[in-house]
Design an enzyme around this catalytic site. Structure first.
Site, PDB file in Angstrom:
ATOM      1  NE  ARG A  70      -1.725  -2.501   2.855  1.00 31.48           N
ATOM      2  CZ  ARG A  70      -1.524  -3.841   2.358  1.00 31.48           C
ATOM      3  NH1 ARG A  70      -2.886  -4.184   1.874  1.00 31.48           N
ATOM      4  NH2 ARG A  70      -0.532  -4.470   2.627  1.00 31.48           N
ATOM      5  CB  THR A  71       3.464   2.644   2.290  1.00 28.62           C
ATOM      6  OG1 THR A  71       2.716   2.045   3.384  1.00 28.62           O
ATOM      7  CG2 THR A  71       3.849   4.070   2.547  1.00 28.62           C
ATOM      8  CE  LYS A 116      28.471  -1.341  -7.780  1.00 28.22           C
ATOM      9  NZ  LYS A 116      28.765  -0.311  -8.831  1.00 28.22           N
ATOM     10  NE  ARG A 151       7.252   0.798   4.788  1.00 30.72           N
ATOM     11  CZ  ARG A 151       5.941   0.296   4.768  1.00 30.72           C
ATOM     12  NH1 ARG A 151       5.828  -1.073   4.365  1.00 30.72           N
ATOM     13  NH2 ARG A 151       4.937   1.025   5.194  1.00 30.72           N
ATOM     14  CG  HIS A 159       3.594   3.769   8.473  1.00 33.07           C
ATOM     15  ND1 HIS A 159       3.615   4.608   7.475  1.00 33.07           N
ATOM     16  CD2 HIS A 159       3.294   2.550   7.967  1.00 33.07           C
ATOM     17  CE1 HIS A 159       3.369   4.018   6.447  1.00 33.07           C
ATOM     18  NE2 HIS A 159       2.963   2.695   6.809  1.00 33.07           N
TER      19      HIS A 159
HETATM   20  N1   CP Z   1      -0.120  -0.199   5.865  1.00 35.87           N
HETATM   21  C1   CP Z   1       0.996  -0.301   5.300  1.00 35.87           C
HETATM   22  O1   CP Z   1       1.734   0.350   5.821  1.00 35.87           O
HETATM   23  O2   CP Z   1       0.986  -1.306   4.299  1.00 35.87           O
HETATM   24  P1   CP Z   1       2.339  -1.648   3.557  1.00 35.87           P
HETATM   25  O3   CP Z   1       3.139  -2.417   4.398  1.00 35.87           O
HETATM   26  O4   CP Z   1       1.621  -2.706   2.547  1.00 35.87           O
HETATM   27  O5   CP Z   1       2.743  -0.541   2.696  1.00 35.87           O
END
Ligand code: CP
Length: 317
Positions: free
Chosen positions: A66-67, A95, A116, A146
């Site tokens: 999703r993110t 490397k 992320r 998050h």
């Molecule tokens: N909710 C969420 O962060 O989903 P993903 O890990 O699929 O991005």
């Protein structure tokens, strides 16, 4: 808590603490405005011109559906060209290049870095080491935060009314970064009560509780809480951060056809997804289920966030 340099606040989305209630309500209203504009093909064409001179990179060192995809599509909506690194076996990190050098390299090419990362702190190191005008978004920092998930969750709850709400977080609250970030955003609302529902080993850490000014309760009794709350925010076991040496009856922290009607008729059920067995597929058609709305909201909230970070909030409707 790490405080972010206030000079760079608008060019960074690092944690929930940086947002005031005013910022949050502005982003909610901006998201609605954008969705309204996007409802026509003329509007979509207009949105595509807004940041068409910008480039972004998605640097994801943990899995995501999703993110990643909602940010990528948010960039497409705004005309931002995107590149990505998801598999560092294909980049010069294989490397021996440091992550910091890799990110400094990206910053020579792009205007926006969406990252992320499994570490809780690396996002702060990046923010400190890149120029103030480089836009940086935390798309998940280990088990800590998050913030963009929290923004979309906040927006989803805002759509159903924020005042005087009782909100239960259920599941692995120990490592659930979405819960940690959302609790800190909801902490900006008056007359709200939060319930943290988990067995003791999965309870939320005190670093978050110490920052809360709103009323809250810790409990392991989901059945009792179910009948009292307006919002249930379910989460999965975050076992990518390790196992727990205790046998837990996860059925006690799940929603299915046999207990869903313990919820109020006008309650809403949220989940950041992905889910496992904490919400049975059989309840997906229930009118209280709003997690698919959350998925859609995520893309539009991220469009709004990016527009706001580039100072392009004055839109023509
Ligand atoms: N909710 C969420 O962060 O989903 P993903 O890990 O699929 O991005």
């Amino acid at each position: 808590m790490i405080i972010i340099n206030t000079n760079i606040l608008n060019s960074r989305c690092i944690n929930s603490q940086q947002y005031s209630l005013e910022n949050l309500l502005h982003l909610c209203k901006l998201t609605d405005t954008i969705r309204n504009i996007a409802s026509t093909s003329e509007g979509l064409k207009y949105l595509k011109t807004i940041l068409s001179d910008k480039r972004a990179i998605l640097y994801f060192k943990q899995p995501s559906t999703r993110t990643f995809l909602s940010f990528q599509n948010a960039c497409h909506i705004l005309g931002i060209s995107c590149s990505e690194i998801r598999d560092t076996s294909t980049s010069s990190e294989i490397k021996g290049e440091s992550e910091l050098d890799a990110i400094k390299t990206f910053s020579q090419y792009v205007d926006l870095i969406i990252m992320r990362h499994p570490s809780s702190d690396f996002i702060y190191e990046i923010s400190e080491n890149l120029p103030d005008d480089m836009r940086i978004i935390n798309a998940g920092s280990g088990s800590d935060q998050h913030p963009t998930q929290a923004l979309l969750d906040f927006y989803t709850i805002w759509k159903y009314g924020l005042e005087n709400k009782k909100i239960a977080f259920v599941g692995d609250l120990l490592r659930g970064r979405t819960v940690r970030s959302l609790a800190l955003l909801l902490n900006k609302i008056n007359n709200i009560k939060l319930y943290f529902v988990a067995p003791k080993v999965f309870q939320i850490k005190s670093d978050i509780l110490k920052q809360l000014n709103v009323e809250y309760e810790l409990t392991d009794d989901f059945e009792k809480v179910m009948s009292e709350v307006d919002v249930v925010y379910m989460t999965r076991l975050q076992d990518e951060y390790g196992g727990i040496n205790e046998i837990i009856d996860t059925n006690k922290y799940s929603i299915n056809n046999s207990n869903i009607n313990t919820l109020k008729d006008d309650a809403i059920i949220l989940h950041p997804l992905p889910r496992r067995d904490e919400i049975s597929i059989e309840v997906d058609k229930d009118k209280r289920v709003k997690y698919w709305e959350q998925v859609e909201n995520g893309m539009w909230v991220r469009v709004a966030l990016i527009i706001n970070m580039f100072g392009k909030d004055k839109l023509y409707e």
